[in-house]
Scaffold this active site. Structure first.
Site, mmCIF file in Angstrom:
data_model
loop_
_atom_site.group_PDB
_atom_site.id
_atom_site.type_symbol
_atom_site.label_atom_id
_atom_site.label_comp_id
_atom_site.label_asym_id
_atom_site.label_seq_id
_atom_site.Cartn_x
_atom_site.Cartn_y
_atom_site.Cartn_z
ATOM 1 N N GLY A 125 0.952 -1.111 0.195
ATOM 2 C CA GLY A 125 -0.160 0.149 -0.240
ATOM 3 C C GLY A 125 0.580 1.543 0.213
ATOM 4 O O GLY A 125 1.459 1.450 1.032
ATOM 5 N N THR A 127 0.109 3.871 -3.737
ATOM 6 C CA THR A 127 -0.143 5.492 -3.139
ATOM 7 C C THR A 127 -1.606 5.799 -2.969
ATOM 8 O O THR A 127 -2.334 5.262 -2.721
ATOM 9 C CB THR A 127 -1.004 4.391 -5.334
ATOM 10 O OG1 THR A 127 -0.161 3.796 -5.633
ATOM 11 C CG2 THR A 127 -1.383 5.673 -6.100
ATOM 12 N N THR A 133 2.042 9.846 -7.716
ATOM 13 C CA THR A 133 2.982 9.386 -8.312
ATOM 14 C C THR A 133 3.786 10.365 -6.918
ATOM 15 O O THR A 133 4.798 9.847 -6.664
ATOM 16 C CB THR A 133 2.926 10.157 -9.347
ATOM 17 O OG1 THR A 133 2.596 10.009 -10.370
ATOM 18 C CG2 THR A 133 4.750 9.571 -9.797
ATOM 19 N N GLU A 247 11.267 -4.791 -8.662
ATOM 20 C CA GLU A 247 9.633 -4.974 -9.424
ATOM 21 C C GLU A 247 10.081 -4.754 -11.058
ATOM 22 O O GLU A 247 9.216 -5.206 -11.606
ATOM 23 C CB GLU A 247 8.792 -3.935 -8.318
ATOM 24 C CG GLU A 247 7.773 -3.996 -8.144
ATOM 25 C CD GLU A 247 6.934 -3.127 -8.443
ATOM 26 O OE1 GLU A 247 5.822 -3.864 -7.655
ATOM 27 O OE2 GLU A 247 7.194 -1.194 -8.194
HETATM 28 C C1 LIG Z 1 -5.029 -1.587 -11.648
HETATM 29 C C2 LIG Z 1 -3.545 -1.108 -10.962
HETATM 30 C C3 LIG Z 1 -3.026 -1.591 -9.815
HETATM 31 C C4 LIG Z 1 -2.115 -1.084 -8.740
HETATM 32 N N1 LIG Z 1 -1.755 -1.120 -7.579
HETATM 33 C C5 LIG Z 1 -1.409 -1.011 -6.769
HETATM 34 C C6 LIG Z 1 -0.637 -1.393 -5.987
HETATM 35 O O1 LIG Z 1 -0.803 -2.433 -5.884
HETATM 36 N N2 LIG Z 1 -0.164 -0.816 -4.919
HETATM 37 C C7 LIG Z 1 -0.152 0.783 -4.626
HETATM 38 O O2 LIG Z 1 1.073 1.086 -4.549
HETATM 39 N N3 LIG Z 1 -0.218 0.855 -6.191
HETATM 40 C C8 LIG Z 1 -1.151 0.499 -7.232
HETATM 41 N N4 LIG Z 1 -1.223 1.299 -8.441
HETATM 42 C C9 LIG Z 1 -0.938 2.825 -8.183
HETATM 43 C C10 LIG Z 1 -0.081 3.370 -9.600
HETATM 44 O O3 LIG Z 1 0.362 2.857 -8.621
HETATM 45 C C11 LIG Z 1 -0.844 4.680 -9.233
HETATM 46 O O4 LIG Z 1 -1.700 4.923 -10.546
HETATM 47 C C12 LIG Z 1 0.323 4.530 -9.991
HETATM 48 O O5 LIG Z 1 1.634 4.631 -9.731
HETATM 49 C C13 LIG Z 1 0.225 6.821 -10.861
HETATM 50 O O6 LIG Z 1 -0.245 7.155 -10.336
HETATM 51 P P1 LIG Z 1 -1.911 8.011 -10.123
HETATM 52 O O7 LIG Z 1 -2.272 7.210 -10.919
HETATM 53 O O8 LIG Z 1 -2.215 8.938 -8.819
HETATM 54 O O9 LIG Z 1 -1.385 8.949 -11.019
HETATM 55 P P2 LIG Z 1 -0.794 10.608 -10.821
HETATM 56 O O10 LIG Z 1 -0.407 10.347 -9.900
HETATM 57 O O11 LIG Z 1 -2.114 11.715 -10.932
HETATM 58 O O12 LIG Z 1 -0.550 11.170 -12.666
HETATM 59 C C14 LIG Z 1 -1.782 10.611 -13.427
HETATM 60 C C15 LIG Z 1 -0.494 10.662 -15.089
HETATM 61 O O13 LIG Z 1 1.090 12.199 -14.964
HETATM 62 C C16 LIG Z 1 1.585 12.046 -14.844
HETATM 63 N N5 LIG Z 1 2.693 12.653 -14.168
HETATM 64 C C17 LIG Z 1 2.377 12.546 -12.824
HETATM 65 N N6 LIG Z 1 3.499 14.057 -12.293
HETATM 66 C C18 LIG Z 1 3.885 14.032 -13.154
HETATM 67 C C19 LIG Z 1 5.951 14.463 -13.860
HETATM 68 N N7 LIG Z 1 6.431 14.982 -12.680
HETATM 69 N N8 LIG Z 1 5.922 14.351 -14.576
HETATM 70 C C20 LIG Z 1 5.178 13.595 -15.972
HETATM 71 N N9 LIG Z 1 4.942 13.385 -15.978
HETATM 72 C C21 LIG Z 1 3.579 13.172 -14.517
HETATM 73 C C22 LIG Z 1 1.662 10.093 -14.604
HETATM 74 O O14 LIG Z 1 2.441 9.480 -15.207
HETATM 75 C C23 LIG Z 1 0.605 9.637 -15.109
HETATM 76 O O15 LIG Z 1 0.302 9.626 -16.400
HETATM 77 C C24 LIG Z 1 -1.875 0.600 -9.176
HETATM 78 C C25 LIG Z 1 -2.871 1.178 -10.020
HETATM 79 C C26 LIG Z 1 -4.385 0.250 -10.778
HETATM 80 C C27 LIG Z 1 -4.250 0.949 -12.074
#
Ligand SMILES: Cc1cc2nc3c(=O)[nH]c(=O)nc-3n(C[C@H](O)[C@H](O)[C@H](O)COP(=O)(O)OP(=O)(O)OC[C@H]3O[C@@H](n4cnc5c(N)ncnc54)[C@H](O)[C@@H]3O)c2cc1C
Lengths: 389, 257
Positions: A125, A127, A133, A247
């Protein structure tokens, strides 16, 4: 950079053995699991019983003590067979946090049971809804009260929590204002989900495009015993980063497995499908994109092998691990798209399995790390350009 | 209990097989443990686990067959023996194979020897019975059930779809039919343990066998793939016209009436 003969033979034997397990789980099995957004319990059990998910656990704790190279081949073969490693890959590597940073007591208590599958640690856990991100900005807090931490906050997209006994949870133990660097003051807690659910932890499934058993967590005054802290308080972010290279390489391998599955399906279909009195594969418009996608998979595989080898030799491999993940995720996505196009309308029909794998492999562009973040890693750390965020 | 399993490396008939110049192309073909031998290995492991003792898997062939022996060790066999005939013999037939295996087995005091009912490549089903004859022990082929009680063995064997129940005494050789059990696949710990298990390699010399004594008694004249099935023909039109056409085709084309 060739691997030694013996290792090649061993990897081949490993591939055959994983294939033998996967063979019992047909396209129909995966299709039905997908249709009902169900968890592939029987498949995970077969893989666990055959010991494959304990590949990375040292022999003294009941695993096979293998390296990332071998582990990556195992996950590749699962996806290569048409299955989905996403259901269980985390059982293989999440324990790394305990192995590298846990106390002797924690290792002895948890690793043997994780190795034999009686304890599932496959939830991780990190995100959060409001910070995504921007991990070090996360809002979930743990405040020490006597023998316990009291945890409050929210997590999103945390996968497999409903199919896991334990969860690694990243929380803030020292408020941001009191640390010099944002990456400090974060800690890793091991949460026993069997006790936590209903006692401060609520799990809500999130329906997603592909079947991934992902959930949202609502945490309110959850009590976690202090002995469940992994490593030192405040150093948690580094511990999480430590596991990232492994990973990345493993996810790259799943993409390569997907890619190989796609290329095989595309090639077979294109050779069989006769339109205008000839196989569609005879058209360069069909043949060349398949060939190009194949080439890109093979190239990604080389970077994967390189990263895995460096990792297993204990050398720094951050750049290679990240690059292999980007190359492999791009290549599998390209292969998926080409395969869908090659199948024409049939690619969209569930009974051909293309749309299912297409959805599954698309995830890897975003999770566990999005492509942009890899590009920014390489820009900043390899090419020494300014940090872009 | 001292158990031996006779194992053959064969090409995988589920994969594409290419025949050129009267021989099966080895490159590109996939090689496996003969599937009937897998039942034999599985049964041997189960008997050992129930009764104690040791399972030795034995194969004849070249260096490449080590891979199949390793798989058998990974499934749970204790020891493996490769009788390497690569340098001594160009061709082996059922006679040579049985002779060599019997020479190897004659002083091993085997209680139970298992093999597959047939190898899916040659399909002769002769090697098992011939070995038993040479060793002077009883044998039962195509078994689907095996129960051991002391020296007595209760067996169910498949006879063209029916079952025959038999009783025999150890020492005994049996050949396995589909349905005997569900062969396990090697587990990862099994593969790791197999790396440390003994794999002995012998040549004809080690068994005091003169190559002239084991020269194949049969020769293969030709190897070819079954003819490709061509699409059938559907007759159309009035029923009476169809009958007329059919008779005429049977006469002129098929030349059977
Ligand atoms: C099916 C699924 C399973 C998952 N499983 C897990 C899990 O088990 N544990 C866990 O902790 N997380 C999990 N995640 C979360 C996943 O790691 C995040 O969705 C991912 O890291 C992106 O975070 P966010 O969705 O909040 O996107 P955001 O951070 O909101 O980003 C949205 C978009 O903007 C881009 N972006 C953001 N900041 C920047 C920057 N500075 N420069 C350029 N581009 C940028 C990102 O690359 C992305 O494309 C899972 C996600 C999914 C969809």
């Amino acid at each position: 950079m060739l691997l030694a003969d013996e290792k090649v033979a061993f990897l081949e034997e490993l591939r055959q053995s994983v294939r033998a397990v996967c063979k019992a789980f047909s396209d129909t099995y995966w299709r039905e699991i997908d249709e009902h957004q169900a968890y592939p319990t029987e498949f995970v059990k077969a893989l666990t019983d055959a010991g494959f998910l304990a590949a990375l656990i040292p022999e003294e704790y009941g695993g096979s003590g293998l390296g990332i190279t071998e582990a990556s081949v195992i996950l590749e073969e699962i996806n290569r067979s048409g299955g989905n490693s996403g259901a269980c890959h985390a059982q293989m590597y999440t324990m790394g946090t305990i192995l590298r940073h846990g106390s002797d007591n924690q290792k002895r208590m948890y690793l043997p049971k994780i190795a034999d599958g009686s304890l599932r640690l496959q939830a991780f856990g990190v995100t959060e809804p409001n910070t995504g991100t921007d991990t070090t900005n996360l809002k979930t807090t743990a405040v020490r009260q006597g023998d316990h931490y009291i945890v409050n906050g929210q997590k999103v997209f945390i996968s497999r929590t409903e199919h896991s006994d334990l969860m690694i949870l990243l929380v803030r133990t020292t408020p941001v204002e009191q640390v010099t660097k944002k990456s400090e003051g974060l800690s890793v807690l091991l949460v026993d989900l069997r006790e936590a659910v209903g006692n401060g932890l609520e799990i809500r499934p999130i329906k997603t495009m592909m079947n991934h058993s992902t959930t949202e967590l609502f945490i309110e005054n959850l009590k976690v015993p202090v002995e469940n802290l992994i490593g030192e308080e405040g150093k948690g972010f580094r511990y999480i980063l430590d596991g990232m290279n492994a990973e990345r390489i493993l996810i790259a391998s799943e993409c390569i497995g997907d890619g190989r599955w796609f290329i095989e399906r595309a090639t077979n279909y294109a050779n069989d499908r006769v339109i205008f009195n000839r196989p569609i594969s005879q058209n360069q418009g069909i043949q060349f994109p398949i060939a190009r996608a194949f080439i890109n998979i093979e190239a990604a595989d080389l970077m994967r092998v390189k990263a895995a080898q460096l990792f297993d030799e204990g050398k720094s491999c951050g750049a290679e691990a990240n690059m292999s993940k980007l190359l492999a995720a791009d290549a599998s996505w390209e292969a998926a798209n080409v395969t869908l196009q090659t199948h024409g309308g049939y690619g969209f029909a569930t009974e051909y399995d293309i749309e299912r794998k297409f959805k599954e492999t698309r995830l890897y562009q975003v999770a566990p790390i999005s492509t942009n973040l890899i590009l920014s890693f390489v820009g900043e750390h390899v090419l020494k350009m300014p940090k872009s965020y | 209990m001292n158990i031996f399993v006779l194992v053959k490396r064969t090409f995988d008939t589920e994969e594409k097989i290419v025949v050129t110049g009267g021989a099966i192309q080895e490159d590109g073909a996939e090689f496996i443990i003969n599937p009937y031998d897998e039942y034999a290995i599985e049964e041997a492991i189960q008997v050992r686990d129930a009764q104690g003792g040791e399972v030795t898997v034995v194969t004849l062939g070249g260096e490449d067959a080590e891979k199949q022996l390793r798989t058998a060790l990974a499934m749970g066999a204790d020891k493996a023996v490769l009788i390497n005939t690569e340098d001594d013999l160009d061709e082996l037939d059922q006679f040579s194979a049985a002779y060599i295996l019997a020479e190897y087995l004659k002083d091993k005091e085997a209680d139970l020897i298992l093999g597959g009912n047939v190898a899916i490549d040659g399909g002769s089903g002769q090697v098992g019975p011939r070995v038993a004859e040479l060793l002077g022990i009883n044998y039962v082929t195509t078994i689907t059930k095996l129960e051991i009680d002391g020296k007595t063995v209760k067996i169910v064997r498949d006879v063209e779809g029916d079952s025959e129940v038999l009783e025999a005494e150890l020492p005994l050789l049996v050949t396995a039919q589909q349905g005997l059990n569900e062969p396990r696949y090697p587990s990862l710990p099994g593969i790791m343990k197999a790396k440390k298990k003994p794999l002995e390699e012998l040549e004809l010399d080690d068994l005091d066998i003169d190559e002239d004594d084991v020269k194949a008694k049969t020769t293969t004249v030709e190897i070819y793939l079954p003819a490709q099935k061509v699409a059938g023909r559907v007759l159309e039109g009035d029923l009476s016209d169809q009958v007329k056409e059919l008779v005429s085709l049977l006469h002129s084309e098929a030349k059977v009436v």
